[in-house]
Scaffold this motif. Sequence first.
Motif, PDB file in Angstrom:
ATOM      1  N   UNK A   8       0.831  -1.197   0.000  1.00  0.00           N
ATOM      2  CA  UNK A   8       0.000   0.000   0.000  1.00  0.00           C
ATOM      3  C   UNK A   8       0.871   1.255   0.000  1.00  0.00           C
ATOM      4  N   UNK A   9       2.040   1.172   0.619  1.00  0.00           N
ATOM      5  CA  UNK A   9       2.960   2.315   0.635  1.00  0.00           C
ATOM      6  C   UNK A   9       3.392   2.666  -0.791  1.00  0.00           C
ATOM      7  N   UNK A  10       3.755   1.684  -1.590  1.00  0.00           N
ATOM      8  CA  UNK A  10       4.156   1.931  -2.972  1.00  0.00           C
ATOM      9  C   UNK A  10       2.996   2.519  -3.778  1.00  0.00           C
ATOM     10  N   UNK A  11       1.800   1.985  -3.561  1.00  0.00           N
ATOM     11  CA  UNK A  11       0.632   2.482  -4.254  1.00  0.00           C
ATOM     12  C   UNK A  11       0.349   3.930  -3.851  1.00  0.00           C
ATOM     13  N   UNK A  12       0.474   4.243  -2.564  1.00  0.00           N
ATOM     14  CA  UNK A  12       0.215   5.594  -2.077  1.00  0.00           C
ATOM     15  C   UNK A  12       1.216   6.591  -2.654  1.00  0.00           C
ATOM     16  N   UNK A  13       2.476   6.203  -2.743  1.00  0.00           N
ATOM     17  CA  UNK A  13       3.492   7.096  -3.306  1.00  0.00           C
ATOM     18  C   UNK A  13       3.196   7.394  -4.778  1.00  0.00           C
ATOM     19  N   UNK A  14       2.777   6.381  -5.515  1.00  0.00           N
ATOM     20  CA  UNK A  14       2.436   6.583  -6.924  1.00  0.00           C
ATOM     21  C   UNK A  14       1.186   7.446  -7.055  1.00  0.00           C
ATOM     22  N   UNK A  15       0.205   7.234  -6.178  1.00  0.00           N
ATOM     23  CA  UNK A  15      -1.026   8.020  -6.228  1.00  0.00           C
ATOM     24  C   UNK A  15      -0.749   9.494  -5.945  1.00  0.00           C
ATOM     25  N   UNK A  18       0.379  11.052  -8.990  1.00  0.00           N
ATOM     26  CA  UNK A  18      -0.704  11.188  -9.962  1.00  0.00           C
ATOM     27  C   UNK A  18      -1.746  12.224  -9.546  1.00  0.00           C
ATOM     28  N   UNK A  19      -1.557  12.857  -8.375  1.00  0.00           N
ATOM     29  CA  UNK A  19      -2.444  13.946  -7.977  1.00  0.00           C
ATOM     30  C   UNK A  19      -3.411  13.668  -6.854  1.00  0.00           C
ATOM     31  N   UNK A  20      -3.380  12.510  -6.253  1.00  0.00           N
ATOM     32  CA  UNK A  20      -4.276  12.226  -5.130  1.00  0.00           C
ATOM     33  C   UNK A  20      -3.777  12.953  -3.876  1.00  0.00           C
ATOM     34  N   UNK A  35     -12.619   4.200  -8.943  1.00  0.00           N
ATOM     35  CA  UNK A  35     -12.351   3.676 -10.291  1.00  0.00           C
ATOM     36  C   UNK A  35     -11.406   4.565 -11.082  1.00  0.00           C
ATOM     37  N   UNK A  36     -11.566   5.873 -10.959  1.00  0.00           N
ATOM     38  CA  UNK A  36     -10.726   6.761 -11.766  1.00  0.00           C
ATOM     39  C   UNK A  36      -9.262   6.614 -11.378  1.00  0.00           C
ATOM     40  N   UNK A  37      -8.975   6.395 -10.086  1.00  0.00           N
ATOM     41  CA  UNK A  37      -7.586   6.189  -9.681  1.00  0.00           C
ATOM     42  C   UNK A  37      -7.120   4.763  -9.964  1.00  0.00           C
ATOM     43  N   UNK A  38      -8.037   3.801  -9.958  1.00  0.00           N
ATOM     44  CA  UNK A  38      -7.648   2.460 -10.360  1.00  0.00           C
ATOM     45  C   UNK A  38      -7.112   2.473 -11.790  1.00  0.00           C
ATOM     46  N   UNK A  39      -7.806   3.182 -12.665  1.00  0.00           N
ATOM     47  CA  UNK A  39      -7.384   3.258 -14.069  1.00  0.00           C
ATOM     48  C   UNK A  39      -6.044   3.991 -14.177  1.00  0.00           C
ATOM     49  N   UNK A  40      -5.918   5.132 -13.480  1.00  0.00           N
ATOM     50  CA  UNK A  40      -4.668   5.892 -13.530  1.00  0.00           C
ATOM     51  C   UNK A  40      -3.488   5.046 -13.036  1.00  0.00           C
ATOM     52  N   UNK A  41      -3.697   4.308 -11.936  1.00  0.00           N
ATOM     53  CA  UNK A  41      -2.623   3.486 -11.365  1.00  0.00           C
ATOM     54  C   UNK A  41      -2.274   2.319 -12.283  1.00  0.00           C
ATOM     55  N   UNK A  42      -3.284   1.713 -12.903  1.00  0.00           N
ATOM     56  CA  UNK A  42      -3.011   0.612 -13.835  1.00  0.00           C
ATOM     57  C   UNK A  42      -2.208   1.114 -15.032  1.00  0.00           C
ATOM     58  N   UNK A  43      -2.518   2.315 -15.515  1.00  0.00           N
ATOM     59  CA  UNK A  43      -1.750   2.888 -16.614  1.00  0.00           C
ATOM     60  C   UNK A  43      -0.338   3.234 -16.158  1.00  0.00           C
ATOM     61  N   UNK A  46       1.423  -0.025 -15.729  1.00  0.00           N
ATOM     62  CA  UNK A  46       1.302  -0.818 -16.941  1.00  0.00           C
ATOM     63  C   UNK A  46       0.877  -2.254 -16.656  1.00  0.00           C
ATOM     64  N   UNK A  47      -0.188  -2.399 -15.876  1.00  0.00           N
ATOM     65  CA  UNK A  47      -0.708  -3.725 -15.601  1.00  0.00           C
ATOM     66  C   UNK A  47      -1.746  -3.709 -14.504  1.00  0.00           C
ATOM     67  N   UNK A  48      -2.342  -4.872 -14.255  1.00  0.00           N
ATOM     68  CA  UNK A  48      -3.295  -5.026 -13.165  1.00  0.00           C
ATOM     69  C   UNK A  48      -2.553  -4.976 -11.837  1.00  0.00           C
ATOM     70  N   UNK A  49      -3.212  -4.464 -10.800  1.00  0.00           N
ATOM     71  CA  UNK A  49      -2.558  -4.295  -9.504  1.00  0.00           C
ATOM     72  C   UNK A  49      -3.079  -5.281  -8.478  1.00  0.00           C
TER      73      UNK A  49
END
Length: 80
Positions: A8-15, A18-20, A35-43, A46-49
Amino acid sequence: MQQVQLTFKQLAEAALELGATPNAIRVWRQRGIPHRYQVKLMQHFDGALKIIDWSPDGDAIATIARPPTLADICRERFGG
């Protein structure tokens, strides 16, 4: 599509990149990732999380951005 395993730490840093906001990321623990951040994070990755560690210890946002609680203040002043 490949599956990317993250803490979750890695995901939070990326978010954050991305502007969260830190408060929004903190809420994701209880309500899930919008959903909008799920799509941004997957892009972004470059893959499913797949989140492999949801623990609060792995969350930099919760430890940096949250104000101290009464328990934190008492622990700091009185030890224990």
